[in-house]
Design a protein around this motif. Structure first.
Motif, short mmCIF file in Angstrom:
data_model
loop_
_atom_site.label_atom_id
_atom_site.label_comp_id
_atom_site.label_asym_id
_atom_site.label_seq_id
_atom_site.Cartn_x
_atom_site.Cartn_y
_atom_site.Cartn_z
N UNK A 28 28.85 19.64 -50.52
CA UNK A 28 29.53 20.63 -51.37
C UNK A 28 28.74 21.95 -51.41
N UNK A 29 27.68 22.00 -50.76
CA UNK A 29 26.76 23.41 -50.62
C UNK A 29 26.82 23.92 -49.45
N UNK A 30 27.78 23.43 -48.54
CA UNK A 30 27.70 24.08 -47.12
C UNK A 30 27.85 25.32 -46.95
N UNK A 31 28.62 26.11 -48.07
CA UNK A 31 29.06 27.57 -47.83
C UNK A 31 27.74 28.34 -48.27
N UNK A 32 26.38 27.63 -48.34
CA UNK A 32 25.36 28.33 -48.86
C UNK A 32 24.39 27.63 -48.22
N UNK A 33 24.49 26.93 -47.22
CA UNK A 33 23.47 26.35 -46.37
C UNK A 33 22.30 26.91 -45.85
N UNK A 34 21.09 26.45 -46.28
CA UNK A 34 19.70 27.06 -46.16
C UNK A 34 18.77 26.06 -46.34
N UNK A 35 18.47 25.63 -45.20
CA UNK A 35 17.79 24.19 -45.16
C UNK A 35 16.55 24.44 -44.24
N UNK A 36 15.47 23.64 -44.21
CA UNK A 36 14.33 23.63 -43.44
C UNK A 36 14.10 22.28 -43.09
N UNK A 37 13.40 21.94 -42.05
CA UNK A 37 13.01 20.70 -41.71
C UNK A 37 11.78 20.61 -41.15
N UNK A 38 10.66 19.98 -41.53
CA UNK A 38 9.36 19.86 -41.22
C UNK A 38 9.56 18.75 -40.13
N UNK A 39 8.88 19.25 -38.84
CA UNK A 39 8.94 18.38 -37.38
C UNK A 39 7.57 18.34 -36.97
N UNK A 40 6.89 17.27 -37.50
CA UNK A 40 5.63 17.34 -37.08
C UNK A 40 5.61 16.75 -35.58
#
Length: 312
Positions: A28-40
């Motif tokens: 429901x928040x795809x229109x303001x998508x802002x994500x970060x993924x930690x990738x060790x």
């Protein structure tokens, strides 16, 4: 008998997110998508269709010539090719550009988010098939759009048979473009998804498309492959792999087997089985170029899986 491999050279940067994307991406928040993924976990692999095909063909004892465009950062890959004894004669540097780059983030469900930067691939038309000597077979694999079209025309002009391998480059072309490629090509190879897309774009069935070439090869993953040739459909089994680790580059390994068998005039049954064996061996290793079977081991594996012998 040199095989000219026109296609991409790329670095694959593969990162693992130790969680699930679905927990962090809210529909429901795809229109303001802002994500970060930690990738060790992260690794960098040598890739690109041309690089992978050439690597596998050299394992078989073939003579690949890579024709590709690369960027200023190609140094480590160049050293690798030199160590492997694979010619860089027709790999053209493009100043002020990057070599093709794939950035792949995978989660614990094996979902992937990929960003691809083509970089120097966009200048692939600077290479000309006529620059290569002693070529008796070629392949046009995913690369810059203009380069793919011009290289196909140049193979025809030179009288050199070639494989058309549209792969992930297929969306760049219209149905009319694809029909022209097929009319020019001697052989066509696609996976099952690409085969459906090819039919949708051209409005033709696989049987109709196969009538325009000496062989149309459709790979089916773990279900083997089908070779449409001489008015027949030849079913090729897939050997059970030692492990299923990473499908990246399996199609390229398969294509190397095809090129090897075609160069040597093998039957389609033997050619397809070698191609299938190469894909099966590759899938048990991470990356597109980390499997290292010897020719003796490949011949033993072929005999074990198919009950007949080949000489590499």
């Amino acid at each position: 008998m040199n095989t000219l491999i026109c296609g991409s050279m790329a670095y694959d940067t593969i990162m693992v997110f130790h969680d699930h994307f679905k927990k962090h991406i809210l529909p429901e928040q795809l229109h303001i998508l802002n994500v970060a993924f930690l990738v060790p976990t992260m690794r960098r692999e040598y890739g690109g269709c041309a690089g992978n095909i050439a690597y596998n063909l050299s394992l078989l004892g073939g003579h690949p010539l890579i024709m590709a465009t690369v960027g200023d950062d190609f140094g480590p890959y160049a050293k690798r090719l030199e160590k492997l004894g694979i010619s860089r004669q027709h790999i053209r540097p493009v100043p002020d550009s990057f070599t093709g780059q794939a950035f792949i983030t995978t989660d614990l469900d094996d979902n992937q988010i990929t960003a691809f930067h083509p970089g120097a691939m966009g200048f692939s038309e600077q290479n000309k098939v006529s620059d290569a000597q002693g070529v008796t077979l070629g392949i046009v694999s995913p690369d810059g759009r203009t380069g793919m079209m011009e290289h196909a025309e140049q193979f025809v002009e030179a009288g050199i048979p070639f494989v058309f391998d549209p792969g992930q480059g297929m969306p760049m072309f219209s149905g009319e473009d694809l029909l022209r490629f097929i009319d020019q090509a001697t052989y066509v190879t696609v996976n099952d998804y690409e085969a459906k897309l090819l039919q949708d774009k051209t409005g033709k069935t696989l049987e109709e498309l196969a009538a325009s070439v000496q062989a149309l090869i459709v790979t089916l993953g773990g279900d083997g492959s089908i070779i449409y040739a001489d008015g027949k459909q030849i079913a090729i089994p897939t050997p059970k792999p030692e492990a299923v680790v990473d499908p990246t580059g399996c199609g390229d390994a398969y294509r190397a087997g095809l090129l090897y068998g075609i160069q040597r005039g093998w039957s389609w049954e033997a050619t397809g089985r070698l191609a299938s064996l190469m894909g099966s061996i590759k899938i048990a290793h991470r990356g597109g170029q980390n499997h290292t079977p010897t020719r003796a081991e490949l011949m033993d594996a072929y005999r074990k899986h198919f009950g007949s012998s080949i000489t590499l």
